[in-house]
Design a protein around this motif. Sequence first.
Motif, PDB file in Angstrom:
ATOM      1  N   ASP A 261      27.332 -13.410 -21.342  1.00 54.31           N
ATOM      2  CA  ASP A 261      28.440 -14.377 -21.496  1.00 54.31           C
ATOM      3  C   ASP A 261      27.940 -15.755 -21.909  1.00 54.31           C
ATOM      4  N   PHE A 262      26.621 -15.933 -21.898  1.00 53.30           N
ATOM      5  CA  PHE A 262      26.087 -17.276 -22.132  1.00 53.30           C
ATOM      6  C   PHE A 262      25.260 -17.376 -23.413  1.00 53.30           C
ATOM      7  N   VAL A 263      25.437 -16.423 -24.323  1.00 54.32           N
ATOM      8  CA  VAL A 263      24.742 -16.515 -25.607  1.00 54.32           C
ATOM      9  C   VAL A 263      25.406 -17.635 -26.409  1.00 54.32           C
ATOM     10  N   ARG A 264      24.603 -18.599 -26.863  1.00 59.17           N
ATOM     11  CA  ARG A 264      25.151 -19.749 -27.597  1.00 59.17           C
ATOM     12  C   ARG A 264      24.558 -19.820 -28.999  1.00 59.17           C
ATOM     13  N   ASP A 265      25.259 -20.548 -29.870  1.00 57.62           N
ATOM     14  CA  ASP A 265      24.846 -20.601 -31.273  1.00 57.62           C
ATOM     15  C   ASP A 265      23.748 -21.616 -31.552  1.00 57.62           C
ATOM     16  N   ASP A 266      23.665 -22.651 -30.714  1.00 57.24           N
ATOM     17  CA  ASP A 266      22.683 -23.698 -31.018  1.00 57.24           C
ATOM     18  C   ASP A 266      22.105 -24.284 -29.732  1.00 57.24           C
ATOM     19  N   LEU A 267      21.112 -25.164 -29.900  1.00 49.02           N
ATOM     20  CA  LEU A 267      20.420 -25.732 -28.747  1.00 49.02           C
ATOM     21  C   LEU A 267      21.323 -26.630 -27.919  1.00 49.02           C
ATOM     22  N   VAL A 268      22.260 -27.304 -28.571  1.00 53.40           N
ATOM     23  CA  VAL A 268      23.178 -28.178 -27.841  1.00 53.40           C
ATOM     24  C   VAL A 268      24.036 -27.333 -26.897  1.00 53.40           C
ATOM     25  N   GLY A 269      24.536 -26.227 -27.436  1.00 57.78           N
ATOM     26  CA  GLY A 269      25.340 -25.312 -26.629  1.00 57.78           C
ATOM     27  C   GLY A 269      24.535 -24.732 -25.478  1.00 57.78           C
ATOM     28  N   LEU A 270      23.274 -24.422 -25.772  1.00 52.49           N
ATOM     29  CA  LEU A 270      22.405 -23.867 -24.730  1.00 52.49           C
ATOM     30  C   LEU A 270      22.223 -24.875 -23.600  1.00 52.49           C
ATOM     31  N   GLY A 271      21.977 -26.146 -23.973  1.00 53.54           N
ATOM     32  CA  GLY A 271      21.767 -27.184 -22.968  1.00 53.54           C
ATOM     33  C   GLY A 271      22.920 -27.226 -21.976  1.00 53.54           C
ATOM     34  N   ALA A 272      24.139 -27.109 -22.515  1.00 50.23           N
ATOM     35  CA  ALA A 272      25.324 -27.158 -21.663  1.00 50.23           C
ATOM     36  C   ALA A 272      25.453 -25.883 -20.830  1.00 50.23           C
ATOM     37  N   ALA A 273      24.958 -24.773 -21.371  1.00 48.20           N
ATOM     38  CA  ALA A 273      25.147 -23.481 -20.702  1.00 48.20           C
ATOM     39  C   ALA A 273      24.182 -23.263 -19.536  1.00 48.20           C
ATOM     40  N   VAL A 274      22.989 -23.900 -19.623  1.00 50.58           N
ATOM     41  CA  VAL A 274      21.937 -23.575 -18.658  1.00 50.58           C
ATOM     42  C   VAL A 274      22.357 -23.854 -17.212  1.00 50.58           C
ATOM     43  N   ASP A 275      22.924 -25.056 -16.987  1.00 42.70           N
ATOM     44  CA  ASP A 275      23.269 -25.421 -15.609  1.00 42.70           C
ATOM     45  C   ASP A 275      24.308 -24.469 -15.029  1.00 42.70           C
ATOM     46  N   GLU A 276      25.344 -24.188 -15.836  1.00 41.98           N
ATOM     47  CA  GLU A 276      26.417 -23.311 -15.341  1.00 41.98           C
ATOM     48  C   GLU A 276      25.871 -21.906 -15.094  1.00 41.98           C
TER      49      GLU A 276
END
Lengths: 182, 150
Positions: free
Chosen positions: A159-174
């Motif tokens: 559920d946490f696959v993201r398209d870019d590094l910015v998206g990843l940064g936001a996804a990591v904490d959650e």
Amino acid sequence: MTANQIRGLPVVTVGGGEDIAEVRDVIYSPEAGALIGVTLNQRGFLAGRRKEVLAAVSIHAIGEHAVMVTDEGALVLPAEAPEEVSGADSSRNVLGNDVLTDGGVSLGTVADLAVVAGTSGEVVGYQIIKPDGGSGYIPLPAQLAVSGVALVVPALTEDFVRDDLVGLGAAVDEFRQRLGIA
Amino acid sequence: MSDTFKAAIGRKVVSSASAEELGKIARLVVDVDTKKVTALVLGKGRKARIVAWEALSGFGPDAIMVNHESGLREATDEMDHRAVDGALELIGKRALTELGNEIGTIDDVEFDPVDGTLEVLLVGKQKHPATTLLGNGSYAAVLDRSTDPA
């Protein structure tokens, strides 16, 4: 930023403003979820390899344009470096490994490491090549089991696959909160 | 009243003993620890001469006065050569934060002409207090994390 962006960066002293080496490659520990050091080249086009290594504990910060160290004493011969740096074994390299969820779904293969800028090399995710050939980023739990061929991530990762590094940064904490490890 | 490096470069240096012009400022040499101008470099290359800040009797808007011509010396030790070669100057230097991010080029420096204290570093449109300066060498001037955009 990614490990690819770190390769070739100058190593610069904070107090001296001198470029004393450049990054040849990163040494990564999947178990620690962090870079444990970098190997070095001389500065300059087509310059040769340097024998010394730079352990992560001696890195002041990794930025977009330079790896900062306090002074030249940060570069040490492998024999003087912490054991996990000198004994680093390329078989622990995760690049090309298949990423499997514990539900048995393949998310793709590891293409690169996502490193937190401004730290000494915390790795919070991987860039992957998805089964459809596209690129994506997955967050990592703090620690991970790796066989050298595949690595197993929680099913939640899907559920946490993201398209870019910015998206990843936001996804990591959650992601880490949902896993109860943040 | 502050002076700036850019305005000072090219200004004449005059002996107060003989009233003769000894040369023009090519570079200002800074010491990172004290955050001060410690010397001036007159001329370039082999003809370069160094005059220590202590040898100045006045740093004025039209001329820099030196007590005596004997205050000028050739580059002798490694620090002198680094000064003459420009490794210790700030103008035009890449500005790197201690976090490893480049924020531009040091375009100018404001300083106090009375005692040589550095006041403000101008990096493009940004103004950073000179107290943010952590290091300066042939590759970059390193500024502390308060100047980092991230």
